[in-house]
Structure formats: structure tokens, C-alpha cells
Motif scaffolding. Structure first.
Motif, PDB file in Angstrom:
ATOM      1  N   THR A   5      57.816  80.284 112.313  1.00 13.92           N
ATOM      2  CA  THR A   5      56.379  80.400 112.496  1.00 13.92           C
ATOM      3  C   THR A   5      56.047  80.664 113.959  1.00 13.92           C
ATOM      4  O   THR A   5      55.194  81.500 114.282  1.00 13.92           O
ATOM      5  CB  THR A   5      55.674  79.095 112.060  1.00 13.92           C
ATOM      6  N   TYR A   6      56.754  79.960 114.843  1.00 15.19           N
ATOM      7  CA  TYR A   6      56.498  80.187 116.273  1.00 15.19           C
ATOM      8  C   TYR A   6      56.777  81.637 116.638  1.00 15.19           C
ATOM      9  O   TYR A   6      55.965  82.294 117.290  1.00 15.19           O
ATOM     10  CB  TYR A   6      57.361  79.252 117.134  1.00 15.19           C
ATOM     11  N   LEU A  31      59.405  76.140 110.878  1.00 15.70           N
ATOM     12  CA  LEU A  31      58.520  75.979 112.034  1.00 15.70           C
ATOM     13  C   LEU A  31      58.893  76.952 113.156  1.00 15.70           C
ATOM     14  O   LEU A  31      58.022  77.607 113.742  1.00 15.70           O
ATOM     15  CB  LEU A  31      58.577  74.540 112.564  1.00 15.70           C
ATOM     16  N   PRO A  64      44.306  78.802 114.614  1.00 13.32           N
ATOM     17  CA  PRO A  64      45.582  79.351 114.093  1.00 13.32           C
ATOM     18  C   PRO A  64      46.348  78.394 113.187  1.00 13.32           C
ATOM     19  O   PRO A  64      46.947  78.819 112.206  1.00 13.32           O
ATOM     20  CB  PRO A  64      46.370  79.644 115.380  1.00 13.32           C
ATOM     21  N   TRP A  65      46.354  77.083 113.487  1.00 13.35           N
ATOM     22  CA  TRP A  65      47.135  76.163 112.637  1.00 13.35           C
ATOM     23  C   TRP A  65      46.579  76.172 111.223  1.00 13.35           C
ATOM     24  O   TRP A  65      47.321  76.178 110.251  1.00 13.35           O
ATOM     25  CB  TRP A  65      47.146  74.744 113.213  1.00 13.35           C
ATOM     26  N   THR A  80      47.503  79.401 109.573  1.00  9.46           N
ATOM     27  CA  THR A  80      48.907  79.415 109.175  1.00  9.46           C
ATOM     28  C   THR A  80      49.124  78.599 107.903  1.00  9.46           C
ATOM     29  O   THR A  80      49.748  79.062 106.949  1.00  9.46           O
ATOM     30  CB  THR A  80      49.788  78.836 110.301  1.00  9.46           C
ATOM     31  N   LEU A  81      48.556  77.371 107.884  1.00  9.53           N
ATOM     32  CA  LEU A  81      48.803  76.497 106.747  1.00  9.53           C
ATOM     33  C   LEU A  81      48.079  76.959 105.488  1.00  9.53           C
ATOM     34  O   LEU A  81      48.625  76.889 104.394  1.00  9.53           O
ATOM     35  CB  LEU A  81      48.385  75.062 107.081  1.00  9.53           C
ATOM     36  N   TYR A 104      51.048  80.703 105.030  1.00 10.02           N
ATOM     37  CA  TYR A 104      52.113  80.099 104.224  1.00 10.02           C
ATOM     38  C   TYR A 104      51.931  80.413 102.736  1.00 10.02           C
ATOM     39  O   TYR A 104      52.878  80.834 102.080  1.00 10.02           O
ATOM     40  CB  TYR A 104      52.197  78.591 104.460  1.00 10.02           C
TER      41      TYR A 104
END
Lengths: 284, 319
Positions: free
Chosen positions: A89-90, A86, A177-178, A181-182, A186
Motif C-alpha cells: 500500500t505504501y 501494508l 487517503p487512509w 484506501t480502506l 482495498y
């Protein structure tokens, strides 16, 4: 001697020295592996995996230590790697270029090479002293802290390798964005992140110093997380320094098991990374 | 069907906030860990610091019976073993990096590079047990008697090699440390050398320079910052290394002029005594040792990272 001859001779001397340095380095690796294999194989037997660590002078194995190491390493990774991923990722997505990320990246690199015994002292102060006794969970927490910097670093690097076009396409479809990202980043960086996990497991499974005064050791079979737990590195430490021959043999066998495991993990991480790069090379 | 469903958008926004704050908190946790380490060490060390004051770092005494503790012997041991390690590992690491970047046949480049990196993955306890059972006896039987006989007589330098050959001691710990940090130094230097633009090296070769001249006059000046950074990263490892040293140092809280004598280091003192320490002042003194180690290694590693970072930025801008 002419200047030209001197220069050539000078060159030859340094190149030979560099060759000697490389040979010495490789010889050290070979010597260590050879000692491990010759001493370790002598101590190898089925008892290792079926019996507990013995009192001096009687037969035994390393079952409780192997179990304890596996449990604490697993717990350490389960606690540490989500934080690392995490945070990585940030740094790679949300905080790109911000001052906070620069500081965190710096601190993370410092933690990456900080002495592990200091982490042991830290966990002792905040967990063991509070609980009043040594425990497996304290050991796992110390290992988790050591796993965070490794996973953070690889996750950030791997996310940065994902082509910007993929992220833009996802954003163009209206994804937040979430979601990007997922569902995009990823999966694209999956093997890279797994590499980071393997490296983290390799790093923490051989750590001894942070376990000395967190998990301590246990001569007996214990599955309780809030009690001291046996673990391979501390057992090796204790048995190798003992005057008893059979304890020393067990230490060598344990050392061989640990080294082979870690080398296999590091090699698979490397192979995975090579596959990833080959993938990228073909423009998939 | 509406193209934008407001409820859907609102939900997305909530998920977004949750995910964002999760990543942010994880990132901040990294900062908190380092802060927590510093705070808890200072708190744990406080009784010893308050009791002994500055004399803690200047006194050699370490006596659990009279409850008097000084950190001079462990500090001395830490510094000297690390210096020996650096003296041996830096030239060797430089040689390996030179070999890998300039000399090595392309076919062998990867296998040897990987072998060096695998040496870095071997856990430190393995180096310790190897040092105790294999290296120390060899040193005791063959190397140390020779040193005592041939170097021990020389004025000044001779003092470093006096006394009986124990096998274990400061010198042995330094050698084991050297073998441990060698792969880190070699790998960092190789990576740094690889950042030198080929055009610079080719210009050197084009002028008729030998391989060594290109290395020494082109590659080394260009990558100076990175080399120093790599060396300091290795130094940081050597200073804080625990298990490899604990096996072979001999654990004696005293300072001897001879490198062959047993000694102690900060980390090996903590590893050996912490679980057996009785009494608050004893424990606190050991934590104070930990605090010292933290301060020293933090400074060294931070300086190393700062240097390597400067190099990365320069490489990034292509200058």
C-alpha cells in the motif's frame, strides 16, 4: 540448394527444435505428476490422516506433520501478509515515485528470488540461537519472511490497477487517503490481494530448506509453538532419504498431498485473476 | 450542521498519520529484513572468517574431525551444477518461449502457458525426490554408461565423463536444476517477447522474412536486455536451490574432474550438515558458506532485476 530453400529449411529446423523443447518441458511435468500419482496413491490410506509418523518398520501416518505444516503456514501468512499488504500500500499510494519506494521495490524483488535456505540461516541466528532451541514459531517466522515479498508485489500491482477516477471521487468527497484506501481501494482490489495471499500460501507450504534448522522436526504430536514441530516437507526429506520402504511410501504420499494442495492453490489464484480481468474488461 | 467539524477533521488527521506510518514502517521493515540477513550472516560467519581468512575460499579440505574447513568444493559444485542447468535450460526455455509467442495455435497458448507456470509452482523437494527415485536410476542404467563408453574416450572432454556410473552426482543435479529453472526462464522470455511491438515483427514478415528470421533478427535484438535478465533470474534460482540438489548430488566434499562423480554445493552442504554440526567453528563455517551464497545470488539477482527494470522503463516510454 537455392538461398530460398536454405532459408526455408533453416526455419523449419528451428521451429521443429522449439516444438521439441516445448514437448520436453510438458513431458517433464507429465512425468513428475505421473510418478507422484502412481507412487503417492499406493501410499494413500486413512492412516495418513489419523496416525503419527511411525518408527521404521511399523505402521503410521502423517497426522502430526500435516498439522504442523498447517499451523506454521497459517502463522507465517498471518504474520507475513499484513506486512506485505501494508508495504505494498505504501509503494502504491504514499510513496509513489519516491526514491525510497524505488529502493524498496528493488529489494523486494531481490528477496522474492533469494534462496530460502539463507532465510532459514537468518532466523536460526536471530531466533533459534537466542531461544536456545528449535521451535515452531521460528519456522513460522521464516515462512513469514518468504510470504512478505509475494504479497507486497501483488498488492502493489493490484492497487495500481484500480482506476484513478475512483480514488479521485473519494478524495472529492473529502475522504482522507487512509479512508479512501480502506473503503475504496482495498474493496476494489480485493480479489487481486486474495490472489496474492493464495500465491504466498502456495509458495511457503512447500518450502523445506528454511524449516530444516528452524522448526526442525518432531516424531510426536506437539501443539507447542516453542518446541520443535513436525512438518510435511522435512518429514518427506527425512523419510525419502531413509532406507526403509514404509518410510519412503509415506514420503511419496506426503509429496502427493503437498503437490496437489499447491497446484490447487495456484490454479485458484489464476482463476481468481482471470475473473478479475473479465470484470475489468466489461468496464464494471 | 457545520459542513466541517473541526474535531472530526482532527480525528481524521490522526487516523491518517497512524495509517501512513503503519504502511511506511511495513515498507521499511522490508529493507531491515535484507539488512538483518546480511548483518546476521556476517556475524555468524565471523569466527570462521577470522580463523581461516581468505584461504577459506581457496581450500578443498572439509574435515569436521580436525576442524578444518575450506569452501572450494561447494563453490565448485554450485557453479558447475548451475552451469549445466543453464546450458540445458536456456536453449530449451528459448524454444518454449518461441513456440508460445510465434507458433502455438491460439487455442493451446493459454493451456500450455499455464502448464509451464504450474511446473514453476511445484516445490523443489518434489523435484528432488523425483530426481532421486526416477531420474537417477534412468541415468545410471542408460545414459551414463553410454556417455562413459562413447564420450569418455575423447581427449579433454572425455575427462568429464569418466568413472563408474553412480546415478547421483554433479551431472544429475545439473539436469534436475535445469528442469526446475526451465519454467522461470521460459515464462520470463515469453513475457519479454510479448513486449516487442507487433509492428516491428510485421515489418519483418512484410519483407518476406521467415518466422525464425523475424525471431532472430527482430525479436531477439529488441529484447536482448530482457532475455539476459530472465536468464540471470534463472541462474539466481539455480545457484541457491537447495532441496532438489541435496537429494541427488551425493554430498561428497571433493572436486572430481568427472561430472558423473558425487559432489556437493553450498546450499546442500548447509542443508545436510547444519543441524548435525558440533563445535562453533563447524557451525560458523557453514554460515560462512551461507554468506558466500548470499553474496553470489544477491549480485546475480540484483543484476537481473536491474536489466529487467531497464526493459520495463523502455517499454513504458514506448521506444
Amino acid at each position: 540448394m537455392s538461398r530460398r530453400a536454405f532459408r526455408k529449411a533453416n526455419n523449419a529446423v528451428f521451429l521443429v527444435l522449439s516444438l521439441i523443447a516445448t514437448m520436453t518441458g510438458l513431458a517433464c511435468l507429465a512425468a513428475i505428476l505421473w510418478t507422484l500419482i502412481s507412487h503417492g496413491l499406493a501410499g494413500m490410506s486413512l492412516h495418513l490422516f489419523t496416525q503419527m509418523t511411525p518408527p521404521p518398520g511399523s505402521q503410521g501416518g502423517l497426522l502430526n506433520a500435516l498439522y504442523g505444516s498447517a499451523v506454521m503456514t497459517l502463522l507465517g501468512i498471518l504474520i507475513g501478509s499484513p506486512i506485505g499488504v501494508l508495504a505494498g500500500t505504501y509503494l502504491a499510494e504514499y510513496g509513489r515515485g519516491s526514491r525510497l519506494s524505488t529502493v524498496i521495490r528493488f529489494i523486494n524483488d531481490v528477496l522474492l528470488s533469494a534462496p530460502s535456505i539463507i532465510i532459514g540461516l537468518f532466523i536460526y541466528e536471530i531466533v533459534v540461537v537466542r531461544m536456545g532451541h528449535f521451535s515452531a514459531i521460528a519456522g513460522a517466522l521464516a515462512l513469514a519472511i518468504l510470504a512478505i515479498p509475494v504479497t507486497l508485489r501483488t498488492t502493489e500491482d493490484m492497487l495500481n490497477l484500480v482506476p484513478v477516477g475512483m480514488k479521485d471521487s473519494s478524495a472529492a468527497l473529502g475522504a482522507y487517503p487512509w479512508r479512501t484506501t480502506l473503503s475504496v481501494l482495498y474493496p476494489a482490489a480485493r480479489s487481486g490481494i486474495v490472489t496474492g495471499l493464495l500465491l504466498a500460501i502456495a509458495r511457503i507450504s512447500g518450502e523445506t530448506a528454511p524449516l530444516l534448522f528452524t522448526a526442525l522436526n518432531n516424531q510426536f504430536w506437539s501443539t507447542q509453538l516453542n518446541a520443535p514441530m513436525a512438518n510435511l516437507p522435512v518429514v518427506i526429506f527425512q523419510f525419502a532419504l531413509s532406507p526403509y520402504k514404509d518410510w519412503q511410501n509415506l514420503a511419496w504420499a506426503g509429496a502427493l498431498i503437498i503437490t496437489v494442495t499447491i497446484l490447487l492453490l495456484s490454479i485458484s489464484a489464476r482463476v481468481l485473476l482471470a475473473l478479475l480481468q473479465a470484470d475489468r474488461g466489461t468496464g464494471r | 450542521m457545520a459542513i466541517i467539524d473541526p474535531r472530526h477533521a482532527a480525528k481524521q488527521l490522526i487516523y491518517e498519520r497512524i495509517f501512513r506510518s503503519a504502511t511506511l514502517s511495513a515498507a521499511i521493515l522490508v529493507l531491515l529484513i535484507l539488512g538483518g540477513v546480511a548483518v546476521s550472516l556476517v556475524r555468524g560467519a565471523w569466527p570462521a572468517v577470522a580463523h581461516f581468512g581468505f584461504s577459506f575460499v581457496t581450500r578443498e579440505i572439509w574435515n569436521p574431525v580436525t576442524d578444518e574447513y575450506g569452501a572450494l568444493a561447494p563453490i565448485y559444485g554450485t557453479v558447475v551444477t548451475s552451469l549445466i542447468a543453464m546450458l540445458l535450460a536456456v536453449p530449451a526455455g528459448f524454444g518454449i518461449a518461441l513456440f508460445l509467442t510465434e507458433l502455438c495455435p491460439p487455442l493451446l497458448k493459454r493451456p500450455i502457458g499455464v502448464a509451464v507456470e504450474l511446473l514453476a509452482a511445484v516445490p523443489s523437494i518434489i523435484f528432488g525426490i523425483w530426481g532421486l527415485f526416477v531420474l537417477a536410476p534412468v541415468l545410471q542404467r542408460h545414459v551414463q554408461p553410454w556417455l562413459i563408453a562413447h564420450v569418455g574416450g575423447i581427449p579433454v572432454v572425455g575427462h568429464l565423463f569418466k568413472g563408474p556410473p553412480f546415478g547421483i552426482g554433479i551431472l544429475t543435479a545439473g539436469i534436475v536444476l535445469a528442469i526446475m529453472v526451465l519454467p522461470f526462464i521460459a515464462a520470463t522470455m515469453r513475457d519479454v517477447f510479448d513486449t516487442v511491438p507487433p509492428m516491428l515483427k510485421e515489418s519483418g514478415y512484410g519483407l518476406g522474412a521467415t518466422t525464425w528470421e523475424v525471431m532472430w533478427n527482430v525479436v531477439v535484438p529488441h529484447s536482448r536486455v530482457g532475455i539476459v535478465g530472465g536468464v540471470m533470474l534463472g541462474l539466481g534460482r539455480a545457484l541457491g536451490e537447495t532441496m532438489a540438489v541435496t537429494f541427488v548430488i551425493g554430498n561428497a566434499h571433493r572436486i572430481s574432474s568427472s561430472l558423473l562423480a558425487p559432489g556437493t554445493t553450498i546450499s546442500s552442504a548447509i542443508a545436510n550438515e547444519f543441524t548435525e554440526a558440533v563445535g562453533d567453528l563447524y557451525t560458523s563455517s557453514l554460515i560462512a558458506l551461507g554468506l558466500l551464497l548470499f553474496l553470489i545470488t544477491f549480485t546475480v539477482i540484483a543484476a537481473a532485476q536491474a536489466m529487467l527494470r531497464r526493459l520495463e522503463r523502455r517499454a513504458g516510454t514506448g521506444v
